[in-house]
Scaffold this active site. Structure first.
Site, PDB file in Angstrom:
ATOM      1  N   ASP A 220       0.852  -1.211   0.000  1.00  0.00           N
ATOM      2  CA  ASP A 220       0.000   0.000   0.000  1.00  0.00           C
ATOM      3  C   ASP A 220       0.877   1.246   0.000  1.00  0.00           C
ATOM      4  O   ASP A 220       2.092   1.153   0.157  1.00  0.00           O
ATOM      5  CB  ASP A 220      -0.871   0.012   1.265  1.00  0.00           C
ATOM      6  CG  ASP A 220       0.007  -0.080   2.514  1.00  0.00           C
ATOM      7  OD1 ASP A 220       0.279  -1.197   2.967  1.00  0.00           O
ATOM      8  OD2 ASP A 220       0.484   0.966   3.005  1.00  0.00           O
ATOM      9  N   ASP A 222       0.577   3.707   2.285  1.00  0.00           N
ATOM     10  CA  ASP A 222       0.474   4.310   3.614  1.00  0.00           C
ATOM     11  C   ASP A 222      -0.482   5.507   3.582  1.00  0.00           C
ATOM     12  O   ASP A 222      -1.582   5.366   3.068  1.00  0.00           O
ATOM     13  CB  ASP A 222       1.876   4.659   4.150  1.00  0.00           C
ATOM     14  CG  ASP A 222       1.855   4.812   5.660  1.00  0.00           C
ATOM     15  OD1 ASP A 222       1.230   3.959   6.326  1.00  0.00           O
ATOM     16  OD2 ASP A 222       2.431   5.780   6.184  1.00  0.00           O
TER      17      ASP A 222
HETATM   18  N1  LIG Z   1       1.257   1.252   5.752  1.00  0.00           N
HETATM   19  C1  LIG Z   1       1.793   0.391   6.616  1.00  0.00           C
HETATM   20  N2  LIG Z   1       2.264   0.817   7.812  1.00  0.00           N
HETATM   21  C2  LIG Z   1       2.835  -0.041   8.677  1.00  0.00           C
HETATM   22  N3  LIG Z   1       2.955  -1.353   8.444  1.00  0.00           N
HETATM   23  C3  LIG Z   1       2.491  -1.828   7.270  1.00  0.00           C
HETATM   24  N4  LIG Z   1       2.480  -3.062   6.768  1.00  0.00           N
HETATM   25  C4  LIG Z   1       1.895  -2.996   5.542  1.00  0.00           C
HETATM   26  N5  LIG Z   1       1.533  -1.740   5.261  1.00  0.00           N
HETATM   27  C5  LIG Z   1       1.893  -0.984   6.317  1.00  0.00           C
END
Ligand SMILES: Nc1ncnc2[nH]cnc12
Ligand SMILES: CSC[C@H]1O[C@H](OP(=O)(O)O)[C@H](O)[C@@H]1O
Length: 309
Positions: A220, A222
């Site tokens: 992703d 974030d």
């Molecule tokens: N955006 C994110 N923040 C922290 N850990 C994750 N693991 C997968 N995506 C994450």
């Protein structure tokens, strides 16, 4: 406990709970002075018969929160089986446009944003003090070796998964994801990736004198992109399966080479295997009358060279 000696340990993160493309030999569950690992460790065989150990970081049913993963027991249990090199996998958020979900990355630096609630050292709670070097938190020679091997494995898989190298990963406490402004701040700090798991795992591997490298698998973006939704667990799940399939392909493709490299006795083998061996000798404060013999016994489980009286 089994007597299987294995040199390579694989730690699987979110979505990677088994290596069912390898042959399962047996499960073992070694008790350590720090308790039991997250789940029984699967001893798996490569086609050549070479054995590797696989451990699901959050447990096979994903029952451990990132803050409660028994990282000390995990590292100690792997070392007790004979493991010398750990290849860890982690589902991560991307803090960079070019690292799109589905990409893989090899980080070389870490920013610690955990909150002091995780035990971070085998020496914690003992009368023995040690300060391990952590300037290069991953084993540099192992990560260099991984660059070429992982990149080839991804090419060979043919799904177009890109590999990014020399990246900086932020490790946050969680379990909630970051706010938008935190995510923007991490980018300004130089962070490229974010997860909740690389610490204290990498620190403990260093204390146990194990070579440690992380394959970060992006799921992703974030929370930093101005006009996008911020990350949700549902968003992460969308990419987990494909990333786990590719991770299993990488494992099956490179571990035979890694095993051969580390058992050959060559210079390459020493680079990969021995980079961390002997480093704790310069990190442990000298022996004193006040050190509790029980603590020395406990530490002998991971560092027999220094603590077997
Ligand atoms: N955006 C994110 N923040 C922290 N850990 C994750 N693991 C997968 N995506 C994450
Ligand atoms: C399921 S999203 C957050 C969760 O995923 C990552 O786990 P792992 O590193 O074990 O793959 C991240 O670190 C969080 O624990």
């Amino acid at each position: 406990m089994s007597s299987s000696k294995v040199l390579i340990g694989v730690i699987g993160g979110s979505g990677l709970y088994h290596l069912d493309n390898l042959t399962l030999v047996e499960h073992v569950n070694p008790e350590t002075p720090w308790g039991f690992p997250s789940s029984p460790i699967a001893i798996c065989s490569l086609p050549s018969g070479t054995r590797v150990a696989f451990l699901a970081r959050h447990g096979i049913g994903h029952t451990f929160h990132p803050s409660t993963v028994p990282a000390r027991a995990n590292i100690a249990a792997l070392k007790s089986l004979g493991v010398r090199v750990i290849l860890a996998f982690s589902a991560v958020g991307s803090l960079r446009e070019e690292i799109s979900p589905g990409s893989f990355a090899l980080p070389t630096q870490i920013i610690d944003r955990t909150k002091g609630v995780r035990p971070v050292s085998f020496f914690e709670g003992t009368t023995i003090v040690a300060h391990a070097s952590f300037g290069d938190p991953f084993s540099t020679k192992f990560v260099k070796w991984l660059e070429e091997k992982v990149s080839k494995a991804l090419e060979e898989e043919g799904r177009g998964v890109k590999l990014f190298t020399d990246k900086c990963i932020v490790c946050m406490e969680g379990p909630q994801f970051s706010t938008r402004v935190e995510s923007i701040m991490y980018r300004q700090w130089g962070g490229d990736l974010i997860n909740m798991s690389v610490l204290p795992e990498a620190k403990l591997a260093r204390e146990a004198e194990l070579s440690y490298g992380l394959v970060a698998t992006a799921t992703d973006y974030d929370a930093w992109r101005p006009h996008s939704e911020t990350v949700t667990a549902a968003e992460v799940f969308k990419t987990l399966k494909a990333n786990a399939d590719t991770s299993r392909h990488v494992v099956a493709t490179i571990l035979e080479d890694l095993h051969q490299a580390i058992s050959s006795g060559s210079k390459e083998s020493k680079n990969l295997l021995l980079q961390e061996v002997g480093t704790m000798q310069f990190s442990i404060m000298s022996r004193s009358e006040q050190q509790n013999p029980e603590d020395r016994k406990k530490l002998a489980f991971i560092l027999p060279e220094y603590f077997s009286d």
